[in-house]
Design an enzyme around this catalytic site. Structure first.
Site, PDB file in Angstrom:
ATOM      1  N   MET A 110       3.050  17.609   1.685  1.00 31.73           N
ATOM      2  CA  MET A 110       1.763  19.134   2.910  1.00 31.73           C
ATOM      3  C   MET A 110       2.450  20.217   2.018  1.00 31.73           C
ATOM      4  O   MET A 110       3.557  20.998   1.733  1.00 31.73           O
ATOM      5  CB  MET A 110       1.744  19.082   4.484  1.00 31.73           C
ATOM      6  CG  MET A 110       1.118  17.592   4.664  1.00 31.73           C
ATOM      7  SD  MET A 110      -0.886  16.947   4.105  1.00 31.73           S
ATOM      8  CE  MET A 110      -1.167  16.635   5.130  1.00 31.73           C
ATOM      9  N   ARG A 350      15.656  16.362  11.086  1.00 33.86           N
ATOM     10  CA  ARG A 350      14.850  16.109  10.698  1.00 33.86           C
ATOM     11  C   ARG A 350      15.937  14.740  10.438  1.00 33.86           C
ATOM     12  O   ARG A 350      17.188  15.000  10.111  1.00 33.86           O
ATOM     13  CB  ARG A 350      13.511  15.330  10.019  1.00 33.86           C
ATOM     14  CG  ARG A 350      13.878  16.118   8.461  1.00 33.86           C
ATOM     15  CD  ARG A 350      13.128  16.135   8.031  1.00 33.86           C
ATOM     16  NE  ARG A 350      13.010  16.346   5.933  1.00 33.86           N
ATOM     17  CZ  ARG A 350      12.044  17.218   5.136  1.00 33.86           C
ATOM     18  NH1 ARG A 350      11.055  17.322   5.563  1.00 33.86           N
ATOM     19  NH2 ARG A 350      12.722  16.748   4.785  1.00 33.86           N
ATOM     20  N   ARG A 572      14.063 -27.050  -6.699  1.00 31.44           N
ATOM     21  CA  ARG A 572      12.900 -27.845  -7.244  1.00 31.44           C
ATOM     22  C   ARG A 572      13.641 -28.263  -8.615  1.00 31.44           C
ATOM     23  O   ARG A 572      14.122 -27.818 -10.448  1.00 31.44           O
ATOM     24  CB  ARG A 572      12.330 -26.431  -8.082  1.00 31.44           C
ATOM     25  CG  ARG A 572      11.660 -25.676  -7.232  1.00 31.44           C
ATOM     26  CD  ARG A 572      10.970 -24.436  -7.324  1.00 31.44           C
ATOM     27  NE  ARG A 572      12.067 -23.882  -6.955  1.00 31.44           N
ATOM     28  CZ  ARG A 572      12.396 -21.845  -7.021  1.00 31.44           C
ATOM     29  NH1 ARG A 572      10.988 -21.275  -7.412  1.00 31.44           N
ATOM     30  NH2 ARG A 572      13.155 -21.180  -7.653  1.00 31.44           N
ATOM     31  N   GLU A 755       2.125 -28.126   2.919  1.00 26.91           N
ATOM     32  CA  GLU A 755       1.538 -26.758   2.020  1.00 26.91           C
ATOM     33  C   GLU A 755       0.249 -27.222   2.013  1.00 26.91           C
ATOM     34  O   GLU A 755      -0.017 -26.362   0.975  1.00 26.91           O
ATOM     35  CB  GLU A 755       2.944 -26.419   0.809  1.00 26.91           C
ATOM     36  CG  GLU A 755       2.707 -28.049   0.564  1.00 26.91           C
ATOM     37  CD  GLU A 755       3.761 -27.997  -1.367  1.00 26.91           C
ATOM     38  OE1 GLU A 755       3.276 -26.795  -1.418  1.00 26.91           O
ATOM     39  OE2 GLU A 755       3.699 -29.002  -1.356  1.00 26.91           O
ATOM     40  N   GLY A 776       5.917 -24.769   2.683  1.00 27.70           N
ATOM     41  CA  GLY A 776       5.705 -23.878   1.305  1.00 27.70           C
ATOM     42  C   GLY A 776       4.262 -22.992   1.458  1.00 27.70           C
ATOM     43  O   GLY A 776       3.468 -22.930   1.403  1.00 27.70           O
ATOM     44  N   ASN A 778       3.889 -20.240   0.075  1.00 28.86           N
ATOM     45  CA  ASN A 778       3.025 -20.359  -1.786  1.00 28.86           C
ATOM     46  C   ASN A 778       1.710 -20.493  -1.923  1.00 28.86           C
ATOM     47  O   ASN A 778       0.617 -20.346  -1.483  1.00 28.86           O
ATOM     48  CB  ASN A 778       3.992 -20.529  -2.957  1.00 28.86           C
ATOM     49  CG  ASN A 778       4.892 -19.312  -2.659  1.00 28.86           C
ATOM     50  OD1 ASN A 778       5.013 -18.213  -1.620  1.00 28.86           O
ATOM     51  ND2 ASN A 778       6.129 -19.510  -3.767  1.00 28.86           N
ATOM     52  N   ASP A 779       1.890 -22.175  -1.921  1.00 36.92           N
ATOM     53  CA  ASP A 779       0.324 -23.435  -1.029  1.00 36.92           C
ATOM     54  C   ASP A 779      -0.455 -23.281  -0.629  1.00 36.92           C
ATOM     55  O   ASP A 779      -1.116 -23.207  -0.254  1.00 36.92           O
ATOM     56  CB  ASP A 779       1.185 -24.157  -2.002  1.00 36.92           C
ATOM     57  CG  ASP A 779       1.090 -24.543  -3.231  1.00 36.92           C
ATOM     58  OD1 ASP A 779       0.154 -24.466  -4.324  1.00 36.92           O
ATOM     59  OD2 ASP A 779       2.187 -24.891  -4.220  1.00 36.92           O
ATOM     60  N   CYS A 841      10.102 -22.732   2.757  1.00 36.41           N
ATOM     61  CA  CYS A 841      11.081 -21.951   1.623  1.00 36.41           C
ATOM     62  C   CYS A 841       9.963 -21.155   0.430  1.00 36.41           C
ATOM     63  O   CYS A 841      10.489 -21.120  -0.939  1.00 36.41           O
ATOM     64  CB  CYS A 841      11.067 -23.219   0.527  1.00 36.41           C
ATOM     65  SG  CYS A 841      10.146 -24.131  -0.004  1.00 36.41           S
TER      66      CYS A 841
HETATM   67  P1  ADP Z   1       8.436  21.405   3.976  1.00 37.13           P
HETATM   68  O1  ADP Z   1       7.437  19.949   4.602  1.00 37.13           O
HETATM   69  O2  ADP Z   1       8.290  21.275   2.266  1.00 37.13           O
HETATM   70  O3  ADP Z   1       9.508  21.362   4.276  1.00 37.13           O
HETATM   71  P2  ADP Z   1       8.290  23.652   5.721  1.00 37.13           P
HETATM   72  O4  ADP Z   1       7.125  23.507   6.463  1.00 37.13           O
HETATM   73  O5  ADP Z   1       9.277  23.150   5.415  1.00 37.13           O
HETATM   74  O6  ADP Z   1       8.157  22.653   4.834  1.00 37.13           O
HETATM   75  O7  ADP Z   1       8.366  24.445   4.770  1.00 37.13           O
HETATM   76  C1  ADP Z   1       9.336  24.992   3.240  1.00 37.13           C
HETATM   77  C2  ADP Z   1      10.233  26.113   2.988  1.00 37.13           C
HETATM   78  O8  ADP Z   1       9.426  27.030   3.654  1.00 37.13           O
HETATM   79  C3  ADP Z   1      11.188  25.224   3.709  1.00 37.13           C
HETATM   80  O9  ADP Z   1      12.522  25.855   3.454  1.00 37.13           O
HETATM   81  C4  ADP Z   1      11.055  26.255   5.368  1.00 37.13           C
HETATM   82  O10 ADP Z   1      13.013  26.707   5.573  1.00 37.13           O
HETATM   83  C5  ADP Z   1      10.533  27.711   5.031  1.00 37.13           C
HETATM   84  N1  ADP Z   1      10.390  28.323   5.827  1.00 37.13           N
HETATM   85  C6  ADP Z   1       9.044  27.731   6.597  1.00 37.13           C
HETATM   86  N2  ADP Z   1       8.796  28.468   8.112  1.00 37.13           N
HETATM   87  C7  ADP Z   1       9.684  29.169   7.771  1.00 37.13           C
HETATM   88  C8  ADP Z   1       9.682  31.227   8.835  1.00 37.13           C
HETATM   89  N3  ADP Z   1       8.972  30.838   9.603  1.00 37.13           N
HETATM   90  N4  ADP Z   1      10.411  31.503   8.436  1.00 37.13           N
HETATM   91  C9  ADP Z   1      11.113  31.132   7.135  1.00 37.13           C
HETATM   92  N5  ADP Z   1      11.237  30.466   6.669  1.00 37.13           N
HETATM   93  C10 ADP Z   1      10.126  29.297   6.703  1.00 37.13           C
HETATM   94 MG    MG Z   2      10.494  21.377   5.592  1.00 40.37          MG
HETATM   95 MG    MG Z   3       5.238  20.713   2.624  1.00 44.84          MG
END
Ligand code: ADP
Ligand code: MG
Ligand code: MG
Length: 888
Positions: A110, A350, A572, A755, A776, A778-779, A841
């Site tokens: 995205m 994350r 087998r 099987e 079995g 697969n069969d 198996c």
């Molecule tokens: P992705 O899902 O591709 O990591 P992000 O939403 O995290 O996309 O954003 C892409 C880049 O822009 C990242 O490096 C993020 O840290 C930076 N970024 C997003 N929002 C801001 C913000 N408010 N100020 C400064 N940098 C931002």
């Molecule tokens: Mg990011």
């Molecule tokens: Mg992105």
């Protein structure tokens, strides 16, 4: 659908309406931004529009409902008041980023828009307020580029060309050399291009910009590349994406500003060390896109200046935060940060993607650190990822011609033909050939090519570039940022250190060192390491299912044992028949005109089979070995072409045309449902009797070597109890004769495969004559769905893609259909024989989802290919742990 009560959730230093548990509503990014705010970590204020609005958006003809818009404006006002800036305010403008964020991270899927809110007026305000016109105009030109690309769907190269042309004209080496005048020129030129190419006047009203950007993020949920990614990772369409609107902080404000990404542990090796990259005077997207080569975060020996040296205070602050985050989440984190004029801001955290190797080390070390317990550690490892560790690496002794060295972005070894596009990688894969995808850098459009390729080589970008992150996630070998390589897409060639490599030529990558070699380099078997061993021991501690292997030769048996197989679940015998020294004897047996002739041929086969079994029994040192008697249709063993038939006739001293006629007569319309399995022995009892004798004599021979085995003789393709009764009696009489001849006794079992649906349904009676069952699958899948394994390839894809079947039933057990028969077979069988040993198996024995099911229905063991034994051990432990968790 009734709209939810609340759609917009604010976060920042004063409020935090969400938290990390709300990922399904706020997406991963939004939930964690809120969580970080609550922890008192500096996060630029903003708000998250929930994933529920994504569904509403599509239901409303791709529009955000008015009441939601009102709530968005309210949340925006809160940000304005926290920062004392105004959105669209000419004197003191608030700029925001618009960021997508689904429930699970979808790297690069995205698109994010930065610096939204700029126009010809607000840019002046920003310039004055920041006293940095260059920064203000740099932000503006970036904004126009991103907005044009993501929202106006312009081909990004159109504006890229304008920028590159100016750079060339001015003889600049990097974007950093652009002056304010240059940037102003670019802004005007960009807008002109937008008007020319798209016929749109670039929107100057920040509110209009905002609504279009929000719409674009929601729409991006349904772009082709997002859909591809979802399919690859089983992410339901209904989840939707959230949208995060967040005040901008600027890493591109010149000296003292920077942006970067980091992992709290090394994502390749798992080593407990802070690991990351940053770029001075840059915005976040520069690091991810790999436009400039980033510098290390922590001090390193080489000359590059690290963040630790460049901004020691911010670095220390970052270290404190990462430690806090890791402790809080009890998991390795992947973080994004920006430093604006010395002030550190966190933009994302994350769970960090990592190699299988790193995952094991991290899990083991986190147990030792007391951060997580054994059960949590086990549940964190994806069973299938273990296969990565069992794959070969480059032979250190092999002769090699080093072409160059890039970054070791994702470990493993890969050999293949150089290709420069994803399409070509896919094409080679379709022709069963191996490709190395070579790109300057990769983008989300390249996902399918990356899947198809053996390995990926990029010339730009760092350890956190798109190529590196995605390849690690896939467990695919990748060398990134090999800067000495020059790629010419037009000429389809790669030039490096005096070598010219054209499309189709072979190179070898070592993803663990970053080295790139000319031609094919020999590989060796892997050494998965101590953390692998530790985790496997832990898995054994918690699992209930036994794990056996499908192995037909002593060599397979040996590999399987090394991987921890507790026995052989399927040996087998027909695979032994195909050996070059015995296939003709097998054919003699098949083509025999009468019983006498057949017995003559079988007598020749007996010593061969016996020695095979001696080999396997010896290798397994007393562990159980299930031997399946001859199963395939006999026609499979016969030659088909005229020349081959003629040659065979000469070898056997038979008449050519008679032989041809006999082969013709053995042909079947539907061999899979024809004269095979136990039906062979019903008509030609000698065959199974020879096999029974070979096993019995082998047992006696290994007993003399002090190895005690209890062979498990398995009769295939039984449909009725009567079949098994008859064959069991024959086998028993033969084994007893051997015992008498040799004047010895030993235990053995006679069981059957389940099987065929009829066998599952009548398992109660069948159990009366069976010491064990082995499904079995697969069969059983083939016969239950009426679906030929060998022909389904042509249409099964449409069934899975169209949602008619949830997954390929030959890969993951069809729980609702085949699974019901399995359960019925187990229950009926155990009702008539409570201690009946039951296993599986088929291919499903190594598939984690199927293993979970087999655990639930109470099988004793699964049996799978040797390389999947570790996968099955872990999956079995996870199944047991999940069951306990569900009961609580
Ligand atoms: P992705 O899902 O591709 O990591 P992000 O939403 O995290 O996309 O954003 C892409 C880049 O822009 C990242 O490096 C993020 O840290 C930076 N970024 C997003 N929002 C801001 C913000 N408010 N100020 C400064 N940098 C931002
Ligand atoms: Mg990011
Ligand atoms: Mg992105």
């Amino acid at each position: 659908m009734k709209a939810p009560e609340k759609f917009v959730f604010s976060f920042g230093s004063k409020i935090s309406e969400g938290n990390a548990t709300m990922k399904s509503l706020l997406g991963g990014k939004g939930a964690n931004l809120a969580e970080m705010s609550s922890l008192g970590i500096p996060v630029p204020p903003g708000f998250t529009i929930s994933t529920e609005i994504c569904n509403l958006f599509f239901e409303h003809g791709e529009k955000v409902p008015e009441n939601v818009k009102a709530e968005i404006l309210k949340a925006l006002a809160k940000v304005e008041s926290e920062l004392g800036r105004g959105f669209a305010d000419i004197a003191n403008p608030l700029l925001v980023s618009v960021r997508s964020g689904a429930r699970v991270s979808m790297p690069g899927m995205m698109d994010t828009i930065l610096n939204l809110g700029l126009n010809d007026q607000t840019v002046e305000g920003l310039a004055k307020k920041s006293q940095n016109p260059r920064f203000a105009w740099d932000s503006y030109r970036r904004f126009i580029q991103m907005f044009s690309n993501v929202v106006l769907e312009m081909n990004p190269s159109l504006l890229e060309v304008v920028l590159e042309d100016l750079k060339e004209e001015k003889k600049y080496k990097s974007d950093a050399e652009f002056t304010v005048e240059d940037l102003k020129y670019l802004v005007q030129e960009f807008k002109k291009q937008v008007l020319d190419q798209r016929g749109i006047k670039f929107p100057s009203d920040p509110h209009e910009q905002l609504w279009s950007a929000i719409n674009a993020v929601f729409k991006s949920w349904n772009t082709g590349r997002a859909i591809t990614y979802r399919k690859l990772h089983d992410i339901p369409e209904s989840w939707g994406t959230a949208v995060n609107i967040q005040a901008m902080v600027f890493g591109n404000m010149g000296e003292g500003s920077a942006t970067g990404v980091a992992f709290t542990r090394d994502p390749s090796t798992g080593e407990r060390k802070f690991f990351g990259e940053f770029l001075p005077n840059a915005q976040g997207e520069d690091v991810v896109a790999g436009i400039r080569t980033p510098q290390p975060i922590s001090k390193v020996k080489t000359g590059e200046e690290s963040l630790e040296e460049y901004m020691p205070e911010s670095y220390q602050q970052l270290v404190d935060i990462y430690k806090k985050l890791e402790k809080h989440y009890r998991e390795m984190q992947d973080i994004e940060f920006t430093i604006e004029r010395g002030k550190l801001w966190m933009l994302q955290t994350r769970t960090g993607k990592r190699t299988a190797f790193a995952a094991l080390r991290i899990a083991c070390e986190m147990i030792e650190e007391g951060l997580i317990n054994e059960k949590e550690a086990l549940l964190r490892i994806a069973p299938t990822s273990l296969e990565q560790l069992l794959h070969p690496t480059l032979d250190s002794k092999a002769k090699k011609t080093l072409l160059t060295k890039g970054l070791p972005a994702s470990p493993g070894a890969a050999v293949g033909e150089v290709v420069f596009t994803s399409e070509e990688a896919e094409l080679l894969k379709a022709n069963s050939k191996k490709a190395i995808l070579v790109r300057i850098e990769t983008s989300p459009e390249d996902i399918s090519g990356m899947v198809a390729a053996q390995g990926i080589l990029t010339t730009r970008g760092g350890m956190t570039s798109h190529a590196a992150v995605v390849a690690r996630g896939m467990g695919k070998c990748c060398v990134a940022g090999a800067g000495e390589c020059y790629v010419d897409y037009n000429k389809e060639e790669l030039r490096v250190n005096g070598y010219l490599i054209k499309k189709g030529e072979i190179i070898t990558l070592d993803g663990s060192t970053g080295e790139v070699f000319l031609g094919e380099v020999k590989t060796v078997e892997p050494t998965p390491g101590i953390h692998f061993e530790k985790m496997m021991k832990l898995a054994d501690k918690y699992r209930k299912l036994n794990v056996r292997a499908n192995a037909d030769t002593p060599l397979d048996a040996k590999i399987a044992r090394n991987f921890g197989a507790e026995g052989i679940g399927l040996c087998r015998t027909e695979h032994m028949f195909f050996g070059p020294d015995r296939i003709d004897v097998v054919r003699e047996m098949i083509l025999a005109e009468d019983r006498e002739d057949r017995i003559k041929a079988l007598d020749k086969l007996l010593p061969m089979q016996r020695s095979d079994f001696v080999g396997i029994f010896s290798e397994m040192e007393g562990k159980p070995v299930t031997i399946r008697f001859l199963d395939p249709p006999l026609h499979e063993f016969l030659p088909h072409s005229e020349e081959e038939i003629a040659a065979l006739a000469t070898r056997l001293g038979k008449d050519n045309s008679k032989l041809g006629a006999r082969i013709e007569a053995l042909k079947e319309f539907n061999p899979m449902l024809g004269h095979r399995g136990c039906r062979l022995a019903i008509t030609y009892p000698e065959i199974y009797m020879m096999q029974a004798r070979a096993i019995a004599e082998a047992v006696v021979l290994v007993m003399k070597k002090n190895i005690k085995v209890i062979p498990e003789i398995m009769i295939p393709l039984v449909a009725t109890h009567k079949e098994l009764q008859i064959l069991r009696a024959q086998v028993e009489s033969e084994v007893q004769s051997v015992q008498k001849e040799q004047n010895t006794k030993f235990d053995y079992l006679v069981g059957t495969m389940i099987e065929l649906p009829r066998a599952a349904v009548t398992a109660g009676e069948i159990a009366e004559s069976a010491d064990f069952f082995s499904f079995g699958t697969n069969d059983l899948t083939q016969t239950t769905l009426g679906l030929s394994r060998d022909d389904a390839g042509r249409f099964l894809g449409s069934y899975v893609n169209g949602g008619i079947l949830p997954t390929d039933p030959f890969v993951s057990i069809d729980v609702e259909g085949v699974g019901v028969l399995v359960k019925m077979g187990v229950d009926l069988g155990r009702r008539s024989k409570p201690n009946l040993k039951v296993g599986v198996c088929g291919e499903h024995g190594g598939d984690p989802a199927s293993i979970d099911f087999f655990h639930k229905v109470g099988l004793n063991y699964v049996s799978c290919s040797p390389f999947r034994v570790p996968v099955a051990r872990l999956a079995a432990a996870q199944a047991a742990l999940r069951e306990v968790a569900a009961q609580k």
